[in-house]
Scaffold this active site. Structure first.
Site, short mmCIF file in Angstrom:
data_model
loop_
_atom_site.label_atom_id
_atom_site.label_comp_id
_atom_site.label_asym_id
_atom_site.label_seq_id
_atom_site.Cartn_x
_atom_site.Cartn_y
_atom_site.Cartn_z
N ASP A 254 45.26 36.48 41.26
CA ASP A 254 45.51 37.55 40.29
C ASP A 254 44.35 37.64 39.30
OD1 ASP A 254 47.67 39.42 39.01
OD2 ASP A 254 46.79 38.27 37.36
N TYR B 278 39.34 40.49 32.73
CA TYR B 278 39.14 39.03 32.71
C TYR B 278 37.66 38.71 32.93
CZ TYR B 278 44.24 38.82 33.61
OH TYR B 278 45.61 38.99 33.56
N LYS C 128 43.15 44.78 38.04
CA LYS C 128 43.87 45.67 37.11
C LYS C 128 42.92 46.60 36.39
CE LYS C 128 46.92 41.73 36.28
NZ LYS C 128 46.12 40.51 36.14
N HIS D 57 46.87 47.96 33.70
CA HIS D 57 47.03 46.70 32.95
C HIS D 57 48.06 46.79 31.81
CE1 HIS D 57 44.58 42.78 32.21
NE2 HIS D 57 45.85 42.61 31.88
N1 LIG Z 1 49.29 41.62 33.28
C1 LIG Z 1 49.12 41.03 32.12
O1 LIG Z 1 49.15 41.69 31.06
C2 LIG Z 1 48.88 39.55 32.07
C3 LIG Z 1 48.89 38.89 30.84
C4 LIG Z 1 48.68 37.51 30.83
C5 LIG Z 1 48.47 36.81 32.03
N2 LIG Z 1 48.43 37.49 33.22
C6 LIG Z 1 48.20 36.78 34.51
O2 LIG Z 1 49.18 35.75 34.62
C7 LIG Z 1 48.52 34.51 34.91
C8 LIG Z 1 49.34 33.33 34.40
O3 LIG Z 1 49.55 33.41 33.01
P1 LIG Z 1 48.77 32.53 31.91
O4 LIG Z 1 47.47 32.09 32.45
O5 LIG Z 1 48.80 33.33 30.68
O6 LIG Z 1 49.71 31.28 31.65
P2 LIG Z 1 50.61 30.26 32.50
O7 LIG Z 1 50.31 30.37 33.94
O8 LIG Z 1 52.00 30.43 32.03
O9 LIG Z 1 50.10 28.86 31.92
C9 LIG Z 1 48.82 28.34 32.17
C10 LIG Z 1 48.72 27.02 31.45
O10 LIG Z 1 49.69 26.11 32.01
C11 LIG Z 1 49.04 24.91 32.38
N3 LIG Z 1 49.73 24.40 33.58
C12 LIG Z 1 49.68 24.95 34.83
N4 LIG Z 1 50.45 24.24 35.67
C13 LIG Z 1 51.00 23.23 34.95
C14 LIG Z 1 51.87 22.17 35.29
N5 LIG Z 1 52.35 22.03 36.52
N6 LIG Z 1 52.23 21.32 34.29
C15 LIG Z 1 51.76 21.48 33.03
N7 LIG Z 1 50.93 22.46 32.66
C16 LIG Z 1 50.55 23.34 33.61
C17 LIG Z 1 47.60 25.27 32.64
O11 LIG Z 1 46.79 24.16 32.46
P3 LIG Z 1 45.37 23.92 33.22
O12 LIG Z 1 44.74 25.27 33.40
O13 LIG Z 1 44.62 23.02 32.32
O14 LIG Z 1 45.66 23.27 34.56
C18 LIG Z 1 47.37 26.33 31.57
O15 LIG Z 1 47.10 25.74 30.32
C19 LIG Z 1 47.17 34.68 34.21
O16 LIG Z 1 46.23 33.69 34.59
C20 LIG Z 1 46.84 36.09 34.62
O17 LIG Z 1 46.36 36.10 35.96
C21 LIG Z 1 48.65 38.85 33.25
#
Ligand SMILES: NC(=O)c1ccc[n+]([C@@H]2O[C@H](COP(=O)([O-])OP(=O)(O)OC[C@H]3O[C@@H](n4cnc5c(N)ncnc54)[C@H](OP(=O)(O)O)[C@@H]3O)[C@@H](O)[C@H]2O)c1
Length: 279
Positions: free
Chosen positions: A46, A51, A76, A109
């Site tokens: 994704d 980004y 996006k 987005h």
């Molecule tokens: N459409 C939108 O508006 C929008 C907005 C925000 C995000 N997104 C997408 O959604 C994706 C995911 O959301 P996000 O990156 O915001 O947050 P997330 O996936 O909820 O959390 C990522 C965080 O969790 C940690 N983590 C991952 N697996 C873990 C585990 N098993 N145990 C403990 N900690 C863990 C990661 O650490 P490490 O990286 O250090 O391993 C990182 O700090 C984004 O990367 C993006 O692609 C879309």
């Protein structure tokens, strides 16, 4: 290696229900993290124009032996390119950056309702799909009122609505709306961006009972709600842990207990799509 379930979208295309988020994964470290995710078994990446890592995603794909058709890649359209005259060149630019000739899924987005160009953006995505630039089209952060408008004006319903979703913000109304209209809900920040959620006492108790981590319980809960998930993980340990969620099931009572953690102020950054805008 885990077998990641797939879902058939309303246009007939298949999407993995568990994918890999890439926000903040850029440059050489990003290429390493994404290559590692692919080697560990992830098949959905994704990304987003905003980004600034579509090139990183394309480079990671090149560094594996995987065929393009075995990987599902999402990007996006940014808010600043929603007007029809900007949208198609932006999608083409998105493809050039990644070195791809199509995306599997392209999303608007944010709706940016005050600007009021999301309908034009949707018409551009419909055209891009006809041209073959993108296989499936969808949206992020759309509320029922925005989705109604797309349907009324174009008759084309998004395949996916990617929204903020985790136990403190579980989105039961939006999920119900999406499901009723044959739209797959996909959860962004499914781990609450590793916030205080991961030390929640109830989740810790359920995790202990299943001999899993809180993160694994949260992801399993989301899958059992019928939602797609795209956790981001830089570390290989987290990448592997997040794939290891297919050998247990939460009881209905546990699913309900977790859903009851929902809070009225549960959003991570107070980004209400009715007013928040991103360009
Ligand atoms: N459409 C939108 O508006 C929008 C907005 C925000 C995000 N997104 C997408 O959604 C994706 C995911 O959301 P996000 O990156 O915001 O947050 P997330 O996936 O909820 O959390 C990522 C965080 O969790 C940690 N983590 C991952 N697996 C873990 C585990 N098993 N145990 C403990 N900690 C863990 C990661 O650490 P490490 O990286 O250090 O391993 C990182 O700090 C984004 O990367 C993006 O692609 C879309």
């Amino acid at each position: 290696m885990s077998k990641i379930p797939t879902f058939t979208l309303n246009d007939g295309n298949q999407i993995p229900l568990l994918g890999f988020g890439t926000y903040k994964l850029k440059g050489a470290m990003g290429v390493n993290a994404i290559t590692s995710a692919l080697n560990n078994g992830y098949r959905l990446l994704d990304s987003a124009y905003n980004y600034e890592n579509e090139g990183t995603v394309g480079q990671a794909l090149k560094q594996t032996n995987l065929s393009r058709q075995d990987i599902f890649i999402t990007s996006k359209l940014p808010g600043r390119y929603q007007e029809i005259k900007h949208a198609i060149p932006a999608i083409q630019e998105s493809l050039y950056r990644a070195g791809l000739d199509y995306y599997d899924l392209y999303l608007i987005h944010w709706p940016n309702p005050k600007e009021d160009h999301y309908l034009e953006a949707w018409e551009a995505l419909i055209q891009a799909q006809k041209f073959g630039l993108v296989k499936s089209i969808g949206v992020c952060n759309f509320l029922p009122e925005h989705l109604e408008r797309l349907n009324n004006e174009t008759g084309v319903i998004p395949a996916v609505n990617q929204i903020e979703l985790h136990p403190y913000w579980s989105q039961s109304n939006q999920r119900a709306y999406d499901q009723e209209h044959n739209i797959l809900t996909q959860a962004w920040s499914p781990l609450g961006r590793a916030s205080s959620l991961l030390s929640d006492p109830l989740l810790s108790k359920i995790a202990q009972a299943h001999q899993k981590t809180v993160a694994q319980i949260v992801l399993r809960w989301e899958l059992q709600l019928g939602v797609g998930i795209i956790p981001k993980a830089n570390s290989a340990k987290h990448q592997l842990a997040n794939l290891d969620i297919f050998d247990f099931t939460l009881s209905q009572a546990e699913v309900k207990q977790i859903s009851d953690l929902d809070r009225t102020d549960g959003r991570l950054k107070n980004q209400d799509p009715a007013i928040y805008q991103e360009f």
